[in-house]
Design an enzyme around this catalytic site. Structure first.
Site, PDB file in Angstrom:
ATOM      1  N   HIS A   1      36.921  44.508  46.029  1.00 43.07           N
ATOM      2  CA  HIS A   1      35.990  44.861  44.960  1.00 43.07           C
ATOM      3  C   HIS A   1      34.557  44.654  45.453  1.00 43.07           C
ATOM      4  O   HIS A   1      34.223  43.607  46.006  1.00 43.07           O
ATOM      5  CB  HIS A   1      36.295  43.967  43.747  1.00 43.07           C
ATOM      6  CG  HIS A   1      35.238  43.985  42.705  1.00 43.07           C
ATOM      7  ND1 HIS A   1      34.894  45.127  42.014  1.00 43.07           N
ATOM      8  CD2 HIS A   1      34.456  42.995  42.201  1.00 43.07           C
ATOM      9  CE1 HIS A   1      33.947  44.826  41.150  1.00 43.07           C
ATOM     10  NE2 HIS A   1      33.650  43.543  41.261  1.00 43.07           N
TER      11      HIS A   1
ATOM     12  N   TYR B   1      28.795  46.183  36.572  1.00 43.08           N
ATOM     13  CA  TYR B   1      28.253  45.022  35.858  1.00 43.08           C
ATOM     14  C   TYR B   1      27.108  44.439  36.680  1.00 43.08           C
ATOM     15  O   TYR B   1      26.985  44.703  37.888  1.00 43.08           O
ATOM     16  CB  TYR B   1      29.350  43.971  35.606  1.00 43.08           C
ATOM     17  CG  TYR B   1      29.984  43.402  36.847  1.00 43.08           C
ATOM     18  CD1 TYR B   1      29.437  42.293  37.495  1.00 43.08           C
ATOM     19  CD2 TYR B   1      31.138  43.968  37.382  1.00 43.08           C
ATOM     20  CE1 TYR B   1      30.015  41.764  38.639  1.00 43.08           C
ATOM     21  CE2 TYR B   1      31.724  43.455  38.523  1.00 43.08           C
ATOM     22  CZ  TYR B   1      31.161  42.349  39.155  1.00 43.08           C
ATOM     23  OH  TYR B   1      31.727  41.840  40.292  1.00 43.08           O
TER      24      TYR B   1
ATOM     25  N   ASP C   1      63.173  37.044  17.582  1.00 43.34           N
ATOM     26  CA  ASP C   1      64.196  37.250  16.554  1.00 43.34           C
ATOM     27  C   ASP C   1      65.206  38.231  17.113  1.00 43.34           C
ATOM     28  O   ASP C   1      64.869  39.111  17.897  1.00 43.34           O
ATOM     29  CB  ASP C   1      63.594  37.719  15.226  1.00 43.34           C
ATOM     30  CG  ASP C   1      63.064  39.129  15.257  1.00 43.34           C
ATOM     31  OD1 ASP C   1      62.582  39.549  16.332  1.00 43.34           O
ATOM     32  OD2 ASP C   1      63.113  39.809  14.226  1.00 43.34           O
TER      33      ASP C   1
HETATM   34  P1  FAD Z   1      41.510  31.193  44.424  1.00 51.88           P
HETATM   35  O1  FAD Z   1      40.121  30.912  44.123  1.00 51.88           O
HETATM   36  O2  FAD Z   1      41.787  32.280  45.401  1.00 51.88           O
HETATM   37  O3  FAD Z   1      42.177  29.861  44.899  1.00 51.88           O
HETATM   38  C1  FAD Z   1      43.470  29.817  45.424  1.00 51.88           C
HETATM   39  C2  FAD Z   1      43.517  28.707  46.432  1.00 51.88           C
HETATM   40  O4  FAD Z   1      44.847  28.560  46.862  1.00 51.88           O
HETATM   41  C3  FAD Z   1      42.691  29.006  47.678  1.00 51.88           C
HETATM   42  O5  FAD Z   1      41.716  28.018  47.837  1.00 51.88           O
HETATM   43  C4  FAD Z   1      43.700  28.990  48.798  1.00 51.88           C
HETATM   44  O6  FAD Z   1      43.191  28.400  49.978  1.00 51.88           O
HETATM   45  C5  FAD Z   1      44.821  28.165  48.200  1.00 51.88           C
HETATM   46  N1  FAD Z   1      46.115  28.443  48.789  1.00 51.88           N
HETATM   47  C6  FAD Z   1      46.715  29.634  48.961  1.00 51.88           C
HETATM   48  N2  FAD Z   1      47.901  29.478  49.577  1.00 51.88           N
HETATM   49  C7  FAD Z   1      48.059  28.165  49.786  1.00 51.88           C
HETATM   50  C8  FAD Z   1      49.085  27.377  50.369  1.00 51.88           C
HETATM   51  N3  FAD Z   1      50.197  27.929  50.895  1.00 51.88           N
HETATM   52  N4  FAD Z   1      48.914  26.041  50.431  1.00 51.88           N
HETATM   53  C9  FAD Z   1      47.811  25.447  49.918  1.00 51.88           C
HETATM   54  N5  FAD Z   1      46.804  26.167  49.370  1.00 51.88           N
HETATM   55  C10 FAD Z   1      46.932  27.495  49.293  1.00 51.88           C
HETATM   56  N6  FAD Z   1      36.355  36.714  37.718  1.00 51.88           N
HETATM   57  C11 FAD Z   1      35.681  36.568  36.579  1.00 51.88           C
HETATM   58  O7  FAD Z   1      36.201  36.019  35.619  1.00 51.88           O
HETATM   59  N7  FAD Z   1      34.419  37.051  36.440  1.00 51.88           N
HETATM   60  C12 FAD Z   1      33.787  37.684  37.453  1.00 51.88           C
HETATM   61  O8  FAD Z   1      32.646  38.089  37.316  1.00 51.88           O
HETATM   62  C13 FAD Z   1      34.503  37.900  38.645  1.00 51.88           C
HETATM   63  N8  FAD Z   1      33.967  38.622  39.641  1.00 51.88           N
HETATM   64  C14 FAD Z   1      34.583  38.674  40.838  1.00 51.88           C
HETATM   65  C15 FAD Z   1      33.943  39.310  41.875  1.00 51.88           C
HETATM   66  C16 FAD Z   1      34.478  39.277  43.150  1.00 51.88           C
HETATM   67  C17 FAD Z   1      33.772  39.962  44.257  1.00 51.88           C
HETATM   68  C18 FAD Z   1      35.716  38.613  43.350  1.00 51.88           C
HETATM   69  C19 FAD Z   1      36.308  38.516  44.705  1.00 51.88           C
HETATM   70  C20 FAD Z   1      36.385  38.030  42.305  1.00 51.88           C
HETATM   71  C21 FAD Z   1      35.841  38.068  41.032  1.00 51.88           C
HETATM   72  N9  FAD Z   1      36.478  37.498  39.938  1.00 51.88           N
HETATM   73  C22 FAD Z   1      35.809  37.350  38.768  1.00 51.88           C
HETATM   74  C23 FAD Z   1      37.874  37.059  40.019  1.00 51.88           C
HETATM   75  C24 FAD Z   1      38.009  35.566  40.224  1.00 51.88           C
HETATM   76  O9  FAD Z   1      37.175  35.177  41.253  1.00 51.88           O
HETATM   77  C25 FAD Z   1      39.449  35.154  40.546  1.00 51.88           C
HETATM   78  O10 FAD Z   1      40.333  35.796  39.707  1.00 51.88           O
HETATM   79  C26 FAD Z   1      39.606  33.651  40.449  1.00 51.88           C
HETATM   80  O11 FAD Z   1      38.613  33.012  41.195  1.00 51.88           O
HETATM   81  C27 FAD Z   1      40.981  33.227  40.975  1.00 51.88           C
HETATM   82  O12 FAD Z   1      41.041  31.833  41.003  1.00 51.88           O
HETATM   83  P2  FAD Z   1      42.310  31.092  41.642  1.00 51.88           P
HETATM   84  O13 FAD Z   1      42.081  29.646  41.517  1.00 51.88           O
HETATM   85  O14 FAD Z   1      43.547  31.669  41.048  1.00 51.88           O
HETATM   86  O15 FAD Z   1      42.366  31.579  43.132  1.00 51.88           O
END
Ligand code: FAD
Length: 819
Positions: free
Chosen positions: A227, A258, A541
């Site tokens: 994105h 946005y 249900d």
């Molecule tokens: P992550 O932040 O990806 O964290 C997951 C963690 O799991 C990582 O740190 C990773 O290292 C760890 N992990 C993975 N596998 C393992 C493993 N095997 N062992 C241990 N650790 C592991 N959302 C909004 O609400 N508003 C916005 O404006 C918005 N804009 C965005 C713009 C961009 C460019 C992007 C990229 C995203 C945007 N999002 C936005 C989406 C949002 O950032 C994500 O949906 C959200 O941050 C996901 O959070 P998370 O904790 O699930 O995942």
């Protein structure tokens, strides 16, 4: 690192940190959070997100999760005292087109229903809030003052600091490499530094969720998608700006874009580019796995739109660009909860920053209290049908979600691709009759039949013809099929029903324990009942039909079946006394309903279908022509008739036999459109809208299907307390004073006083073609539930008068069913 913990959380992004925070708040400190990368600026999406939080959502659940999120981040900022982590500047959704402006009026309805403060404002008012925006071509904007922008990384840090104080540990550079399992339960994780045993594990690994889920053979139909986001150099008008964010955040959905302020500069994100899917197992393995270079052409396009809307930005340069990855699921919703094949693992995946505070709270609630505290049906990990596990399906649906993220979506809008995945044995016949098919969980469901257009000329067609939003995906033929089923007989395709066979010496006792009604009945009896949560909410249900001493059929809807099956599996004894089998593909079903249903089936069968031989709510194994069937005399349409089940290979012959026999009685095929208005007139509740886990059976009007005296069952204790305190609200039927009003559901209900608070919202709405009334159902405070109470229902900016009415509107004595 500890080798034992109460909870291990995989992933130190915003979801993992929020879960640890909420666990800490509920007194669970023995929590270990593991991240494979650095903390708190992580490898995943959180560290790339510009952090815009728009709380409005068409779904009450999703909107509530966002509201919980705002509350969580505000509390964490105040408590952690690590400086400013968020900017509560409000948000604007601007409308360029007339369609969008009308859509924003509809959204205002949602916000009133869900209790979120929002207003429509004029271009001049927009200009006051965001002086650098060009507003002359805009219709106006939808303004939510409590929306905010956050620094994801700082929020994670504050949540983690509070959890750490309560005893949680956060470990960087500790990848989870596998799971410990015992008897279908997840009992811990393995890492290169050793294993950690845990009572519970939370999967919050963001983009990598599907990779970890695969180790447990779980299907998480979600995928990372790139994105575009870009930042500019200082905008001349913002020179000297001291605040990181002063302007409200802006969504320009007509252009799929946005915007947010970054101090003197601005940032813009664009969905107006081809979806660029990178499957979870194909993410880069370096130190920037979630960051990809942009496509120049995509940036040029976004830039043109940006400088049109913010002319001052034309004088700036783009100083940073990237394609950041975040997860898209096949239906746009988070994946949450526990799966019966991996007990004690709570999945919290596919979550935006916007909902992470709320999802963490729901996960903590589920672990600590056994209940997420909110109906999570739309997010349930058990909602997925088998075909959703294929990569081709995942790609096509996730791409679509990306494209449609800002589109105006009608609640009945149909997916175009893939179609035709699941068809019932009658499909060719339905097509010959000109069926208009809707897609539902992969099934092709007939909504009405072109062949029935002729009924419009012969029957008493005096119902209102719909216009606008409510007329989409609707046909007056629905009314003709409805009336024909009431007056003569209709044949319905019910082939998508979900059927579970429960057998074994413990079957009766098990079903008594998981259902609220008495299902330990005589053989051949069919019982309407519900599965309740421990807090007395309606999980589902369904009907339970006893076919033998140790053999029952549990019959439920095509969409909810896998969730119900999961619930039953998770509550079944594991001593071998109960066997659960999904027999949905082995058996198919038709519904034959209407005053002439008996004549039709009797004329094709040598068995006795009379009232004496085959009374209401009983089941029998019979023959229709040559076809062996199990028939159950029940009807969601509220008419005499049967659900007739047969092994799938006999399905087409069954249809043809009934169709042939029905000709002299005027049988018509009737579709889902008629089915819904038939059931609403009869006051039958629809799961997912009229009833779900936030409602209990007494307020939902299905207390008649609860047997408190039958012995213990899940939810009984909670119902005892509810009974003692009395009802605070009730599901009520309302009819519009003007029967031509057509609404869709979810609209707010007021008591008629302009300044009154919202009383509730519409859970179901349709026209009752037999009673010639436009009907709405919704929960009202008990003092408003009396017959004759006047209310007003808001739809697209207008308020329509309606009156609380005695229900059901059709055949309250059940004469038709029992005839
Ligand atoms: P992550 O932040 O990806 O964290 C997951 C963690 O799991 C990582 O740190 C990773 O290292 C760890 N992990 C993975 N596998 C393992 C493993 N095997 N062992 C241990 N650790 C592991 N959302 C909004 O609400 N508003 C916005 O404006 C918005 N804009 C965005 C713009 C961009 C460019 C992007 C990229 C995203 C945007 N999002 C936005 C989406 C949002 O950032 C994500 O949906 C959200 O941050 C996901 O959070 P998370 O904790 O699930 O995942």
């Amino acid at each position: 690192m500890k080798d034992k913990a109460r909870v291990v959380i995989i992933g130190g992004g915003i979801v993992g940190a929020s879960t640890a925070y909420h666990l800490a708040k509920q007194g669970w400190g023995e929590v270990v959070v593991l991240d494979m990368g650095p903390l708190f600026k992580n490898l995943g999406s959180t560290s790339h997100a510009p952090g815009l939080i728009f709380q409005h959502n068409n779904s009450k659940t999703v909107c509530t999760l966002a509201r919980w999120t705002v509350q969580t981040y505000l509390e964490a900022q105040a408590e952690a005292d690590l400086g400013q982590t968020l900017f509560q500047t409000g948000s604007l959704e601007i409308a360029l087109t007339q369609d969008r402006w009308v859509e924003l009026k509809r959204k205002i309805g949602n916000t009133k229903s869900w209790g979120l403060d929002a207003h429509l404002i004029s271009p001049a008012e927009i200009k006051k809030l965001v002086p650098i925006m060009y507003v002359d071509d805009l219709q106006g904007a939808f303004y939510v003052p409590s929306d905010m922008d956050v620094s994801g990384v700082k929020v994670v840090e504050s949540l983690a600091a509070i959890a750490t104080k309560a005893g949680a540990e956060f470990h960087a550079n500790t990848p989870v490499t596998g799971f410990l399992r015992s008897n279908g339960r997840v009992t811990g994780v393995t890492t290169p530094d050793g294993k950690i045993e845990a009572e519970y594990v939370v999967l919050a690994a963001g983009l990598w969720g599907p990779v970890l889920a695969k180790m447990l053979d779980l299907n998480l139909p979600m995928t990372p998608c790139q994105h575009l986001y870009a930042k500019t150099s200082p905008v001349p008008e913002l020179k000297g700006e001291t605040e990181e964010v002063r302007h409200p955040i802006v969504r320009h959905q007509d252009k799929d874009m946005y915007f947010r302020q970054h101090g003197e500069g601005y940032g813009f994100g664009s969905y107006d580019h081809d979806p660029l899917i990178v499957f979870a197992d194909q993410l880069r393995q370096d130190d920037q796995p979630a960051k990809y270079p942009i496509v120049e052409e995509h940036l040029e396009h976004a830039w043109r739109e940006t400088i049109h809307r913010f002319p001052g930005i034309a004088k700036t340069q783009v100083i940073e660009t990237f394609n950041g990855c975040f997860s898209f699921t096949i239906d746009g919703n988070t994946i949450f909860g526990e799966h019966p094949d991996a007990r004690n693992l709570i999945v919290a995946e596919g979550v935006w920053v916007t909902h992470a505070g709320g999802v963490g709270r729901a996960a903590a609630n589920l672990l600590v209290n056994g209940d997420p505290g909110l109906d999570m049906r739309e997010l349930d990990i058990n909602r997925f049908q088998p075909h959703t596990g294929s990569r081709i399906y995942l790609r096509s649906r996730a791409e679509r979600q990306y494209i449609e993220v800002y589109d105006i979506i009608h609640p009945l809008q149909q997916m175009e691709n893939p179609r035709g995945l699941r068809t019932t044995p009658f499909h060719s016949r339905l097509k010959e009759l000109g069926a208009l098919f809707f897609e539902s969980n992969g099934w092709e469901r007939p909504m009405w039949f072109g062949a029935n257009e002729k009924l419009l000329y012969s029957s008493k067609v005096d119902w209102p013809i719909r216009s606008g939003w409510a007329a989409r995906y609707w046909s007056p033929i629905i009314g003709a099929e409805h009336l024909h089923s009431r007056e003569k007989v209709g044949l319905f395709d019910l082939g998508n029903f979900f059927k579970i066979e429960v057998t074994g010496p413990g079957a009766a006792a098990f079903l008594q324990r998981v259902t609220a009604n008495n299902v330990d009945t005589a053989i051949g009896r069919s019982t309407y009942t519900s599965l309740l949560t421990p807090s007395g909410g309606i999980k589902c249900d369904l009907t339970v039909t006893r076919l033998g001493a140790d053999r029952f059929w549990v019959l439920t809807g095509g969409g909810t079946g896998y969730m119900d099956m999961a619930w039953l599996r998770m509550h079944a004894p594991n001593d071998g006394s109960v066997h659960l089998q999904n027999i949905s593909s082995a058996w198919t079903t038709v519904g034959l309903w209407g005053p002439l249903a008996r004549e039709v089936v009797q004329s094709a069968s040598e068995d006795d279908w009379s009232n004496a031989a085959f009374p209401y709510v009983t089941a029998k194994e019979m023959y229709v022509g040559h076809i062996p069937v199990t028939a159950i005399r029940i009807s969601y349409a509220g008419e005499l008739g049967w659900e007739i089940y047969t092994p799938t290979e006999y399905g087409l012959a069954l249809w043809d036999t009934l169709w042939g026999a029905g000709q002299k009685f005027g049988v018509v095929a009737a579709g889902g459109g008629a089915f819904d208005s038939l059931r609403l007139e009869k006051g039958y509740r629809a799961w997912g809208s009229d009833i779900h886990t936030e409602y209990h059976p007494f307020e939902a009007g299905i207390g008649f299907a609860v047997r408190m005296k039958k012995g213990d069952f899940i939810g009984r204790e909670a119902l005892e307390k509810i009974k003692a305190t009395g009802l605070k609200r009730k599901l009520c039927a309302m009819t519009f004073d003007d029967p031509s009003v057509a609404i869709m559901g979810k609209e707010p209900i007021f008591d008629g006083d302009v300044h009154s608070p919202v009383l509730g919202y519409v859970t179901s709405a349709n026209y009752g073609y037999s009673v010639r009334q436009s009907i709405a159902y919704g929960y009202l405070p008990i003092e408003y539930a009396d017959e004759g109470t006047k209310v007003e229902i808001y739809f697209f900016g207008d308020r329509h008068k309606a009156t609380v009415t005695k229900e059901p509107l059709y055949d309250p004595e059940n004469f038709k069913l029992k005839g």
